[in-house]
Design a protein around this motif. Structure first.
Motif, PDB file in Angstrom:
ATOM      1  N   LEU A  88       0.814  -1.213   0.000  1.00 31.41           N
ATOM      2  CA  LEU A  88       0.000   0.000   0.000  1.00 31.41           C
ATOM      3  C   LEU A  88       0.849   1.264   0.000  1.00 31.41           C
ATOM      4  CD1 LEU A  88      -2.837  -0.965   2.494  1.00 31.41           C
ATOM      5  CD2 LEU A  88      -2.949  -0.841   0.023  1.00 31.41           C
ATOM      6  N   GLU A  89       2.097   1.169   0.451  1.00 33.23           N
ATOM      7  CA  GLU A  89       2.942   2.363   0.473  1.00 33.23           C
ATOM      8  C   GLU A  89       3.300   2.839  -0.933  1.00 33.23           C
ATOM      9  OE1 GLU A  89       5.500  -1.277   0.703  1.00 33.23           O
ATOM     10  OE2 GLU A  89       3.833  -0.567   1.894  1.00 33.23           O
ATOM     11  N   HIS A  90       3.125   2.026  -1.955  1.00 35.43           N
ATOM     12  CA  HIS A  90       3.439   2.415  -3.332  1.00 35.43           C
ATOM     13  C   HIS A  90       2.273   3.109  -4.036  1.00 35.43           C
ATOM     14  CE1 HIS A  90       6.994   0.294  -2.570  1.00 35.43           C
ATOM     15  NE2 HIS A  90       6.797  -0.816  -3.244  1.00 35.43           N
ATOM     16  N   ILE A  91       1.139   3.190  -3.383  1.00 36.74           N
ATOM     17  CA  ILE A  91      -0.033   3.817  -4.005  1.00 36.74           C
ATOM     18  C   ILE A  91       0.029   5.313  -3.773  1.00 36.74           C
ATOM     19  CG2 ILE A  91      -2.553   3.957  -3.987  1.00 36.74           C
ATOM     20  CD1 ILE A  91      -2.595   1.049  -3.114  1.00 36.74           C
ATOM     21  N   ASP A  92      -0.137   6.080  -4.824  1.00 39.72           N
ATOM     22  CA  ASP A  92      -0.119   7.540  -4.748  1.00 39.72           C
ATOM     23  C   ASP A  92      -1.548   8.027  -4.539  1.00 39.72           C
ATOM     24  OD1 ASP A  92       0.812  10.103  -4.792  1.00 39.72           O
ATOM     25  OD2 ASP A  92       0.749  10.270  -6.980  1.00 39.72           O
ATOM     26  N   TYR A  93      -1.899   8.253  -3.288  1.00 39.85           N
ATOM     27  CA  TYR A  93      -3.243   8.721  -2.963  1.00 39.85           C
ATOM     28  C   TYR A  93      -3.358  10.212  -3.277  1.00 39.85           C
ATOM     29  CZ  TYR A  93      -3.986   4.373  -0.442  1.00 39.85           C
ATOM     30  OH  TYR A  93      -4.140   3.061  -0.112  1.00 39.85           O
ATOM     31  N   PRO A  94      -4.535  10.678  -3.711  1.00 39.83           N
ATOM     32  CA  PRO A  94      -4.691  12.113  -3.971  1.00 39.83           C
ATOM     33  C   PRO A  94      -4.652  12.892  -2.657  1.00 39.83           C
ATOM     34  CG  PRO A  94      -6.768  10.973  -4.281  1.00 39.83           C
ATOM     35  CD  PRO A  94      -5.721   9.930  -4.027  1.00 39.83           C
ATOM     36  N   ARG A  95      -4.148  14.123  -2.745  1.00 44.40           N
ATOM     37  CA  ARG A  95      -4.088  14.961  -1.553  1.00 44.40           C
ATOM     38  C   ARG A  95      -5.469  15.499  -1.233  1.00 44.40           C
ATOM     39  NH1 ARG A  95       1.595  17.869  -1.328  1.00 44.40           N
ATOM     40  NH2 ARG A  95       2.777  16.219  -2.321  1.00 44.40           N
ATOM     41  N   PRO A  96      -5.766  15.689   0.038  1.00 40.88           N
ATOM     42  CA  PRO A  96      -7.077  16.257   0.381  1.00 40.88           C
ATOM     43  C   PRO A  96      -7.169  17.693  -0.119  1.00 40.88           C
ATOM     44  CG  PRO A  96      -5.723  15.978   2.349  1.00 40.88           C
ATOM     45  CD  PRO A  96      -4.967  15.375   1.198  1.00 40.88           C
ATOM     46  N   PRO A  97      -8.341  18.131  -0.496  1.00 42.41           N
ATOM     47  CA  PRO A  97      -8.485  19.504  -1.005  1.00 42.41           C
ATOM     48  C   PRO A  97      -8.170  20.503   0.100  1.00 42.41           C
ATOM     49  CG  PRO A  97     -10.629  18.493  -0.724  1.00 42.41           C
ATOM     50  CD  PRO A  97      -9.609  17.434  -0.457  1.00 42.41           C
ATOM     51  N   ALA A  98      -7.598  21.637  -0.297  1.00 40.97           N
ATOM     52  CA  ALA A  98      -7.263  22.685   0.663  1.00 40.97           C
ATOM     53  C   ALA A  98      -8.535  23.314   1.189  1.00 40.97           C
ATOM     54  CB  ALA A  98      -6.384  23.733  -0.020  1.00 40.97           C
ATOM     55  N   THR A 102     -14.316  30.019   3.021  1.00 44.31           N
ATOM     56  CA  THR A 102     -15.724  29.995   3.396  1.00 44.31           C
ATOM     57  C   THR A 102     -16.006  28.978   4.493  1.00 44.31           C
ATOM     58  OG1 THR A 102     -16.207  28.408   1.659  1.00 44.31           O
ATOM     59  CG2 THR A 102     -16.457  30.737   1.113  1.00 44.31           C
ATOM     60  N   ASP A 103     -14.976  28.203   4.903  1.00 47.08           N
ATOM     61  CA  ASP A 103     -15.175  27.251   5.990  1.00 47.08           C
ATOM     62  C   ASP A 103     -15.445  28.012   7.282  1.00 47.08           C
ATOM     63  OD1 ASP A 103     -14.803  25.117   4.366  1.00 47.08           O
ATOM     64  OD2 ASP A 103     -12.705  24.762   4.928  1.00 47.08           O
ATOM     65  N   ASN A 104     -16.238  27.460   8.141  1.00 46.02           N
ATOM     66  CA  ASN A 104     -16.573  28.075   9.415  1.00 46.02           C
ATOM     67  C   ASN A 104     -15.647  27.617  10.532  1.00 46.02           C
ATOM     68  OD1 ASN A 104     -18.684  29.440   8.246  1.00 46.02           O
ATOM     69  ND2 ASN A 104     -20.159  27.815   8.655  1.00 46.02           N
ATOM     70  N   THR A 105     -14.484  27.083  10.176  1.00 37.21           N
ATOM     71  CA  THR A 105     -13.569  26.578  11.189  1.00 37.21           C
ATOM     72  C   THR A 105     -12.762  27.687  11.822  1.00 37.21           C
ATOM     73  OG1 THR A 105     -11.883  26.158   9.517  1.00 37.21           O
ATOM     74  CG2 THR A 105     -13.393  24.346  10.024  1.00 37.21           C
ATOM     75  N   GLY A 106     -12.671  28.830  11.208  1.00 32.90           N
ATOM     76  CA  GLY A 106     -11.896  29.931  11.738  1.00 32.90           C
ATOM     77  C   GLY A 106     -10.452  29.883  11.303  1.00 32.90           C
ATOM     78  N   ASP A 107      -9.995  28.838  10.648  1.00 30.87           N
ATOM     79  CA  ASP A 107      -8.626  28.707  10.180  1.00 30.87           C
ATOM     80  C   ASP A 107      -8.550  29.135   8.722  1.00 30.87           C
ATOM     81  OD1 ASP A 107      -7.938  27.638  12.619  1.00 30.87           O
ATOM     82  OD2 ASP A 107      -8.251  25.563  11.944  1.00 30.87           O
ATOM     83  N   ASP A 108      -7.448  29.752   8.350  1.00 32.00           N
ATOM     84  CA  ASP A 108      -7.232  30.107   6.952  1.00 32.00           C
ATOM     85  C   ASP A 108      -6.778  28.876   6.195  1.00 32.00           C
ATOM     86  OD1 ASP A 108      -5.944  33.381   7.733  1.00 32.00           O
ATOM     87  OD2 ASP A 108      -7.990  32.743   7.250  1.00 32.00           O
ATOM     88  N   ALA A 109      -6.812  28.953   4.858  1.00 33.11           N
ATOM     89  CA  ALA A 109      -6.433  27.820   4.029  1.00 33.11           C
ATOM     90  C   ALA A 109      -4.957  27.483   4.161  1.00 33.11           C
ATOM     91  CB  ALA A 109      -6.786  28.100   2.572  1.00 33.11           C
ATOM     92  N   ASN A 110      -4.108  28.450   4.327  1.00 34.51           N
ATOM     93  CA  ASN A 110      -2.673  28.210   4.395  1.00 34.51           C
ATOM     94  C   ASN A 110      -2.133  28.874   5.666  1.00 34.51           C
ATOM     95  OD1 ASN A 110      -0.060  27.629   3.904  1.00 34.51           O
ATOM     96  ND2 ASN A 110      -0.008  28.527   1.847  1.00 34.51           N
ATOM     97  N   PRO A 111      -1.667  28.094   6.654  1.00 36.52           N
ATOM     98  CA  PRO A 111      -1.225  28.673   7.929  1.00 36.52           C
ATOM     99  C   PRO A 111       0.053  29.497   7.792  1.00 36.52           C
ATOM    100  CG  PRO A 111      -1.229  26.257   8.024  1.00 36.52           C
ATOM    101  CD  PRO A 111      -1.694  26.664   6.689  1.00 36.52           C
ATOM    102  N   GLU A 112       0.906  29.259   6.763  1.00 32.02           N
ATOM    103  CA  GLU A 112       2.135  30.031   6.611  1.00 32.02           C
ATOM    104  C   GLU A 112       1.831  31.484   6.238  1.00 32.02           C
ATOM    105  OE1 GLU A 112       3.160  25.842   5.957  1.00 32.02           O
ATOM    106  OE2 GLU A 112       2.101  27.084   4.543  1.00 32.02           O
ATOM    107  N   GLU A 113       0.699  31.728   5.612  1.00 34.61           N
ATOM    108  CA  GLU A 113       0.353  33.057   5.175  1.00 34.61           C
ATOM    109  C   GLU A 113      -0.261  33.899   6.286  1.00 34.61           C
ATOM    110  OE1 GLU A 113      -0.613  31.782   0.546  1.00 34.61           O
ATOM    111  OE2 GLU A 113      -2.137  32.704   1.777  1.00 34.61           O
ATOM    112  N   GLN A 114      -0.503  33.315   7.445  1.00 34.08           N
ATOM    113  CA  GLN A 114      -1.105  34.055   8.536  1.00 34.08           C
ATOM    114  C   GLN A 114      -0.117  35.080   9.090  1.00 34.08           C
ATOM    115  OE1 GLN A 114      -2.450  31.339  11.468  1.00 34.08           O
ATOM    116  NE2 GLN A 114      -4.182  30.648  10.253  1.00 34.08           N
ATOM    117  N   LYS A 115      -0.609  36.226   9.422  1.00 35.60           N
ATOM    118  CA  LYS A 115       0.239  37.287   9.987  1.00 35.60           C
ATOM    119  C   LYS A 115      -0.003  37.338  11.486  1.00 35.60           C
ATOM    120  CE  LYS A 115       0.256  39.908   5.784  1.00 35.60           C
ATOM    121  NZ  LYS A 115      -0.084  41.140   5.115  1.00 35.60           N
ATOM    122  N   PRO A 116       1.076  37.541  12.263  1.00 33.80           N
ATOM    123  CA  PRO A 116       0.900  37.576  13.725  1.00 33.80           C
ATOM    124  C   PRO A 116       0.254  38.838  14.202  1.00 33.80           C
ATOM    125  CG  PRO A 116       3.257  37.611  13.146  1.00 33.80           C
ATOM    126  CD  PRO A 116       2.482  37.517  11.891  1.00 33.80           C
TER     127      PRO A 116
END
Length: 116
Positions: A88-98, A102-116
């Motif tokens: 199973l380690e040889h199977i290339d699984y698709p990455r989860p969508p970013a 519009t998500d209500n989680t409060g987190d941005d899509a990319n944490p590196e882009e967050q400003k302190p």
């Protein structure tokens, strides 16, 4: 008073007789419908038995081997070997969508882009 009681009892008996007559016919109709459904089930079971027999006949190993031999050039079917399997380690699984903004989680899509 006695005649009024006789009349009420007579009407009650006639009403009960009518109710029993109507219930008798409803019961007979239900039994007839149930018999029809049971006959349909029996017919479908018989058809299923025939289809299973046909499936078993068509999937005989010697027949399938003959079909593979006849169509080898077109299908290129070969027997399966154990070295054809991978872990199973040889199977290339698709990455989860970013995550989208519009998500209500409060987190941005990319944490590196967050400003302190």
């Amino acid at each position: 008073m006695r005649s009024l009681t006789y009349l009420a009892v007579t009407l009650l008996v006639m009403g009960l007789a009518f109710w029993a007559y109507r219930e008798n016919y409803r019961t007979q109709a239900a039994i007839s419908s149930m018999s029809q459904v049971q006959r349909e089930i029996a017919r479908l079971r018989e058809d299923l038995g025939v289809l299973r027999a046909e499936w078993a006949y068509l999937n005989r190993p010697e027949r399938l081997a003959e079909l593979v031999d006849l169509n080898f050039e077109r299908l290129q079917l070969v027997p399966v070997d154990s070295d054809q399997f991978m872990g199973l380690e040889h199977i290339d699984y698709p990455r989860p969508p970013a995550a989208t903004p519009t998500d209500n989680t409060g987190d941005d899509a990319n944490p590196e882009e967050q400003k302190p």
